[in-house]
Design a protein around this motif. Structure first.
Motif, PDB file in Angstrom:
ATOM      1  N   LYS A  26       0.850  -1.192   0.000  1.00  0.00           N
ATOM      2  CA  LYS A  26       0.000   0.000   0.000  1.00  0.00           C
ATOM      3  C   LYS A  26       0.884   1.239   0.000  1.00  0.00           C
ATOM      4  N   SER A  27       0.625   2.094  -0.946  1.00  0.00           N
ATOM      5  CA  SER A  27       1.366   3.349  -0.959  1.00  0.00           C
ATOM      6  C   SER A  27       0.625   4.361  -0.086  1.00  0.00           C
ATOM      7  N   LYS A  28       1.351   5.291   0.403  1.00  0.00           N
ATOM      8  CA  LYS A  28       0.762   6.328   1.235  1.00  0.00           C
ATOM      9  C   LYS A  28      -0.144   7.199   0.370  1.00  0.00           C
ATOM     10  N   ARG A  29      -1.331   7.465   0.853  1.00  0.00           N
ATOM     11  CA  ARG A  29      -2.279   8.289   0.102  1.00  0.00           C
ATOM     12  C   ARG A  29      -1.855   9.756   0.128  1.00  0.00           C
ATOM     13  N   ARG A  30      -2.047  10.374  -1.004  1.00  0.00           N
ATOM     14  CA  ARG A  30      -1.741  11.796  -1.113  1.00  0.00           C
ATOM     15  C   ARG A  30      -2.922  12.657  -0.697  1.00  0.00           C
ATOM     16  N   THR A  79      -9.526  11.101   2.725  1.00  0.00           N
ATOM     17  CA  THR A  79     -10.735  10.367   2.370  1.00  0.00           C
ATOM     18  C   THR A  79     -11.883  10.829   3.265  1.00  0.00           C
TER      19      THR A  79
END
Length: 86
Positions: free
Chosen positions: A5-9, A12
């Motif tokens: 999982k990449s860090k969200r930019r 949400t």
């Protein structure tokens, strides 16, 4: 294969909190004009000073035209150097 999982930019939010309507920058003046038009008698028009529009008359006329078509309420506009007539 393991997924990373990449860090969200971006943040949400729950879908229920997402706004469903669009409030454009002309909504206030267009709503006010349409409300006052509803109160007019036959043969009357609104005379609105261009200084009260908050934007150029062309942009407000376009927004007013879009709103009136959406509501199935045809209207006509005219303008001179100082006023917008609806």
């Amino acid at each position: 294969m393991a997924s990373s999982k990449s860090k969200r930019r971006f943040a949400t939010v729950p879908q229920i909190d997402v706004p469903h309507g669009r409030n454009g920058k002309h909504k206030q003046i267009v709503s006010a004009i349409l409300n006052e038009l509803a109160d007019l008698s036959g043969g009357e028009a609104l005379k609105i000073p261009l200084t009260d529009l908050g934007d150029c008359k062309e942009n407000v006329r376009s927004a007013l035209n879009r709103a009136s078509h959406k509501l199935h309420q045809p209207l006509a506009t005219a303008a001179d150097a100082k006023f917008l007539y609806v």
